[in-house]
Design a protein around this motif. Structure first.
Motif, mmCIF file in Angstrom:
data_model
loop_
_atom_site.group_PDB
_atom_site.id
_atom_site.type_symbol
_atom_site.label_atom_id
_atom_site.label_comp_id
_atom_site.label_asym_id
_atom_site.label_seq_id
_atom_site.Cartn_x
_atom_site.Cartn_y
_atom_site.Cartn_z
ATOM 1 N N GLU A 106 0.800 -1.209 0.000
ATOM 2 C CA GLU A 106 0.000 0.000 0.000
ATOM 3 C C GLU A 106 0.842 1.273 0.000
ATOM 4 O O GLU A 106 0.341 2.342 -0.306
ATOM 5 C CB GLU A 106 -0.930 0.024 1.211
ATOM 6 C CG GLU A 106 -2.107 -0.914 1.114
ATOM 7 C CD GLU A 106 -3.140 -0.418 0.115
ATOM 8 O OE1 GLU A 106 -4.024 0.363 0.497
ATOM 9 O OE2 GLU A 106 -3.046 -0.810 -1.071
ATOM 10 N N SER A 107 2.123 1.178 0.390
ATOM 11 C CA SER A 107 2.970 2.359 0.478
ATOM 12 C C SER A 107 4.422 1.943 0.322
ATOM 13 O O SER A 107 4.742 0.747 0.232
ATOM 14 C CB SER A 107 2.778 3.065 1.822
ATOM 15 O OG SER A 107 3.355 2.290 2.870
ATOM 16 N N LEU A 108 5.327 2.923 0.308
ATOM 17 C CA LEU A 108 6.754 2.622 0.197
ATOM 18 C C LEU A 108 7.256 1.787 1.374
ATOM 19 O O LEU A 108 8.284 1.125 1.264
ATOM 20 C CB LEU A 108 7.550 3.922 0.101
ATOM 21 C CG LEU A 108 7.501 4.627 -1.263
ATOM 22 C CD1 LEU A 108 8.204 5.977 -1.180
ATOM 23 C CD2 LEU A 108 8.136 3.759 -2.342
ATOM 24 N N ALA A 109 6.533 1.821 2.489
ATOM 25 C CA ALA A 109 6.916 0.977 3.621
ATOM 26 C C ALA A 109 6.778 -0.500 3.290
ATOM 27 O O ALA A 109 7.361 -1.354 3.971
ATOM 28 C CB ALA A 109 6.069 1.316 4.844
ATOM 29 N N GLY A 156 11.227 0.530 2.624
ATOM 30 C CA GLY A 156 11.237 1.965 2.810
ATOM 31 C C GLY A 156 12.359 2.656 2.063
ATOM 32 O O GLY A 156 12.423 3.889 2.048
ATOM 33 N N ASP A 157 13.278 1.886 1.427
ATOM 34 C CA ASP A 157 14.429 2.460 0.731
ATOM 35 C C ASP A 157 14.309 2.377 -0.792
ATOM 36 O O ASP A 157 15.308 2.533 -1.494
ATOM 37 C CB ASP A 157 15.719 1.741 1.161
ATOM 38 C CG ASP A 157 16.179 2.132 2.555
ATOM 39 O OD1 ASP A 157 15.534 3.017 3.153
ATOM 40 O OD2 ASP A 157 17.168 1.557 3.048
ATOM 41 N N ALA A 158 13.127 2.137 -1.305
ATOM 42 C CA ALA A 158 12.988 1.918 -2.752
ATOM 43 C C ALA A 158 12.976 3.213 -3.559
ATOM 44 O O ALA A 158 13.156 3.177 -4.777
ATOM 45 C CB ALA A 158 11.723 1.109 -3.048
ATOM 46 N N GLY A 159 12.749 4.358 -2.917
ATOM 47 C CA GLY A 159 12.832 5.637 -3.594
ATOM 48 C C GLY A 159 11.922 5.753 -4.809
ATOM 49 O O GLY A 159 10.794 5.264 -4.832
#
Length: 402
Positions: A302-305, A316-319
């Motif tokens: 659902e999110s970068l998390a 969380g580090d996918a930028g």
């Protein structure tokens, strides 16, 4: 050799509600959600419904003494850390529950269930009129807009209406009220949940999901909050986590039954279970020779998390690559992995990329271009000669490399 048992110590949560033979709502939804959120779920059945995604076809309310017997059995043996109520059905059952919770010193979440998702009435008018006796013991009420409108006898059409109704309900005895936004307000089409406490009003705003498969959403959010309270979360943290759980459950519903289907009560739990595997795959992809960057999303991201990225495969580090992947998943949630290649000629001969007309385009624009180009494994080429590749699996990405 006899193996040694390894008991697991989870806090106990209790649901007092009706059953749903379809498994989407009621105690079935409650127990599944509680377990998914880290609590041991116990239950007291108040009513038995013959129910599926198309409606409620029969209801049998248990005698209040049977409800009390179940309550006594659970509380006599289990250390209940938090409890919730759902469908109570009759005034006699409500009175029995009020008597039982009077001496309960843990958090109590009251979901004032009046009508099923399909529109069937699950409680008579006397229950709605007498709810104040239960509200007085509630840590939190979780009505949806329709239930709040019925209980306050007011129309709820705007966010201000929702805040006013929540405040009015709180004044009837509860510590706090979470008015959940199942339907759009006239001044805001997003999903808006309003939390009113003794000293603040907080709104939680999310994007609305275009689906009718929301059966069980009210039970899911109230049970998730109850489970988190049992685990020791403060109220606002428990509410925020409950909203996240139900949002994912609605975005990725079960494709069962009729139009209202069922939310996916275990979506968050199953998503979390894949994180180590996703991180490992991303690290492997990042180590390939032509790869400048790699990203991988959990099945219900659902999110970068929820997206792992970079050489370390950290969530969380996918930028930017993670943003492109998430944007692609809005078009088709089958997409799970993405690569950035140093050069487009590292692609296989049959993986023809689509040229982007400018550098540094918004992630959504890149994703839309890529997905429109090839639903099975999308590739786009930047003006600087680098390429972005998206696919449902890591294997599909590898197949598209030269």
């Amino acid at each position: 050799m006899t193996r040694r048992a390894a008991p697991v110590d989870y806090p106990v949560a209790l649901t007092i509600a009706g059953s749903d033979s379809g498994g989407a709502a009621g105690v079935q939804a409650d127990v599944k959600t509680m377990e998914a959120c880290g609590a041991y779920g116990t239950s007291v059945v108040t009513s038995v419904t013959a129910q599926n995604t198309r409606g409620v076809h029969g209801v049998h309310h248990l005698p209040p003494e049977d409800v009390t017997a179940q309550l006594d059995a659970v509380t006599d043996d289990y250390d209940v850390r938090a409890a919730k109520t759902g469908m109570l059905g009759t005034l006699e059952t409500l009175d029995a529950v009020v008597d039982a919770v009077t001496d309960f010193d843990g958090p109590l979440v009251v979901d004032p269930v009046l009508v099923a998702t399909a529109g069937d009435v699950l409680a008579d008018d006397t229950v709605a009129a007498a709810y104040d006796a239960l509200f007085a013991h509630a840590t939190l009420l979780t009505p949806n807009a329709d239930e709040a409108a019925t209980l306050t006898e007011t129309a709820i059409q705007t966010r201000d209406d929702a805040v006013a109704a929540a405040r009015a309900l709180r004044e009837r005895g509860a510590d706090a009220v979470l008015l959940t936004g199942g339907d759009s307000y006239t001044d805001d089409e997003r999903a808006v949940d309003v939390l009113v406490t003794d000293d603040a009003v907080r709104t939680f705003v999310g994007e609305r999901v275009d689906t009718e498969r929301t059966h069980g959403s009210g039970c899911t959010i109230s049970s998730a909050i109850t489970a988190r309270l049992a685990r020791g979360d403060d109220l606002e943290t428990a509410v925020a986590r409950g909203i996240d759980v139900v949002a994912r459950a609605i975005r990725y519903p079960h494709a069962v039954g009729g139009p209202t289907g069922s939310v996916h009560h275990l979506a968050t739990l199953r998503d979390d279970a894949t994180r180590d595997d996703v991180a490992t795959v991303v690290r492997d992809l990042a180590g390939l020779d032509p790869v400048a960057d790699a990203a991988g999303a959990t099945p219900y991201a659902e999110s970068l998390a929820d997206v792992a990225g970079g050489a370390g495969g950290r969530f969380g580090d996918a930028g930017r690559l993670g943003e492109v992947l998430l944007a692609a998943r809005e078009r088709d949630p089958a997409y799970r992995y993405a690569l950035t290649l140093d050069r487009a000629d590292a692609l296989a001969a049959d993986a023809t990329p689509v040229d982007l007309d400018a550098a540094d385009l918004p992630a959504q624009r890149v994703a839309e271009t890529a997905v429109a180009a090839d639903a099975d494994g999308a590739a786009v080429r930047d003006p600087d000669g680098t390429a972005t590749l998206l696919a449902p699996s890591a294997a599909a990405l590898r197949d598209r490399l030269a």
